[in-house]
Design a protein around this motif. Structure first.
Motif: not given
Ligand SMILES: Cc1cc2nc3c(=O)[nH]c(=O)nc-3n(C[C@H](O)[C@H](O)[C@H](O)COP(=O)(O)OP(=O)(O)OC[C@H]3O[C@@H](n4cnc5c(N)ncnc54)[C@H](O)[C@@H]3O)c2cc1C
Length: 387
Positions: A123-128, A131-134, A156-160, A369-373
């Motif tokens: 598993s790869f643990c980055l998201t908290e 701390a998601g997009s940031d 948070r949300f760590i696959t596997n 990486g979300t589409s916005q990121v």
């Molecule tokens: C099915 C699934 C599997 C996953 N597996 C893993 C995993 O194995 N390991 C891991 O580490 N993570 C995992 N994740 C986490 C995933 O990488 C994060 O959910 C993702 O990076 C977004 O972070 P967040 O959910 O905190 O959303 P947020 O960062 O809170 O974003 C919320 C919204 O704000 C937008 N936003 C944020 N910043 C900006 C900006 N600067 N400009 C414009 N819009 C912005 C985003 O695009 C989004 O629309 C998984 C998530 C899912 C759903």
């Protein structure tokens, strides 16, 4: 392109994957959706096929595919439910690539053979939680105490996570530094005291692929567990971003596999479903939807192959990888939407696979990486050319 796995053997592997997907896995899709897990005999077959080691060097028991080859396997596997490939893909991608790219000889020796055989899962643990997009604002800390790191924080949300034996954890080893600097990638093994994994989340789609919280409470690991050794302290975020370049191309390829399946389902349905005395495929408005989907599929395919070739050739490909993932993940949602529309009411019920695929596809616009990121990554790189 150089590969330790020759083209003829690769063609045989791809053929075996294709047969496995169509004859063994597709009939199990409903069962996996309902039970929320992949049967253990299927996982054993995946081990026998060597799928866990697709990208791992041959000296450690893997196939050592090139990225170009990996994306083709990814596309073939993504024709069926994501739950199947997500059993082994973390070992191929984000869970092992850090060790393959930057691990010490001892780390490679210790973990890669087990990851390649599937005996160990990653598993790869980055998201908290905060701390998601940031991601660079992550708060998990690893504080040095003698020959150990003491790790505290939560992911948070760590696959596997619920089935992983090896966790690559991004933690701040230097709290005096903000942002990406001061973050290291540390290997933590399951069973280490203080490490706990939460209940799998109840997700919208991709059922059968668990994502969970992972909590670290005074978890002690040897200082040598930093990927790349102590000299690599503080390099973790850079390594994670490098791993994510390949990861994003791979997610894009998974979108293509799903898109192919959706288009195939929609075209076949359109040819057999009759309204107004003729197959709906005869109606030009239906044809327009099919044509838009096929065009987007082909455009995405070209982007993925181009990005994979660039990264494989050692070129800077961050923006290309982001473009491929951005386009393919957004377009597969549109393709799923059109497929559902072509099925009419039948598309909205669980009897047909498009309802499930529609939900499965949605996650691709969020993870790695979300589409916005990704838009920000692409714009940043292109604006540099104009400055
Ligand atoms: C099915 C699934 C599997 C996953 N597996 C893993 C995993 O194995 N390991 C891991 O580490 N993570 C995992 N994740 C986490 C995933 O990488 C994060 O959910 C993702 O990076 C977004 O972070 P967040 O959910 O905190 O959303 P947020 O960062 O809170 O974003 C919320 C919204 O704000 C937008 N936003 C944020 N910043 C900006 C900006 N600067 N400009 C414009 N819009 C912005 C985003 O695009 C989004 O629309 C998984 C998530 C899912 C759903």
């Amino acid at each position: 392109m150089a590969s330790a796995f020759d083209e003829e053997s690769f063609a045989q592997l791809l053929d075996a994957v294709d047969r496995f997907v169509r004859h063994r896995l597709m009939p199990l899709e409903k069962q996996v959706e309902e039970a929320g897990e992949v049967p253990s005999d299927v996982i054993d077959e995946m081990k026998k096929m060597g799928l866990f080691g697709l990208g791992i060097p041959q000296e450690f028991g893997g196939y050592e595919l090139t990225l170009f080859q990996e994306v083709q396997v990814q596309m073939a596997f993504s024709y069926t439910s994501p739950a199947f490939r997500l059993v082994f893909w973390p070992n191929v991608g984000i869970g092992s690539k850090g060790i393959v790219l930057a691990g010490t000889p001892a780390q490679k020796e210790k973990y890669l053979p087990g990851l390649a055989s599937g005996e160990l899962r990653a598993s790869f643990c980055l998201t908290e939680p905060d701390a998601g997009s940031d991601a660079a604002s992550l708060r998990t800390t690893a504080v040095r105490d003698g020959d150990d790191w003491v790790i505290n924080g939560s992911k948070r949300f760590i696959t596997n996570a619920s089935r992983a034996h090896v966790f690559t954890v991004m933690a701040r080893t230097d709290s005096s530094k903000r942002g990406a600097a001061g973050i290291s990638a540390i290997i933590v093994e399951r069973g280490t005291p203080g490490l706990s994994v939460g209940k799998p989340e109840n997700k919208m789609g991709q059922k059968g692929s668990p994502i969970c919280d992972v909590v670290f409470e005074d978890v002690r690991v040897p200082v040598s567990n930093i990927i790349g050794g102590l000299d690599a302290e503080g390099n973790g975020f850079r390594m994670a971003m490098q791993v994510l370049d390949a990861g994003r191309i791979s997610v894009a390829a998974s979108g293509l596999g799903m898109a192919r399946r959706l288009i195939d389902e929609a075209a076949r349905y359109a040819l057999q479903r009759k309204q107004f005395g003729q197959p709906i495929a005869k109606f030009q408005l239906i044809q327009a939807m099919l044509a838009d989907s096929e065009t987007e599929y082909l455009a995405g395919h070209a982007l993925v192959m181009q990005a994979a070739a660039a990264l494989e050739a050692g070129q800077e490909a961050t923006a290309q990888a982001a473009s491929a993932k951005y386009f393919c993940s957004e377009s597969v949602s549109r393709i799923a939407d059109r497929a559902l529309q072509i099925f009419g009411g039948a598309g909205y019920i669980a009897e047909y696979p498009v309802e499930r695929l529609y939900r499965d596809a949605r996650a691709l616009r969020i993870y790695e990486g979300t589409s916005q990121v990704l838009q920000l990554v692409i714009a940043r790189a292109m604006l540099k050319r104009y400055e």
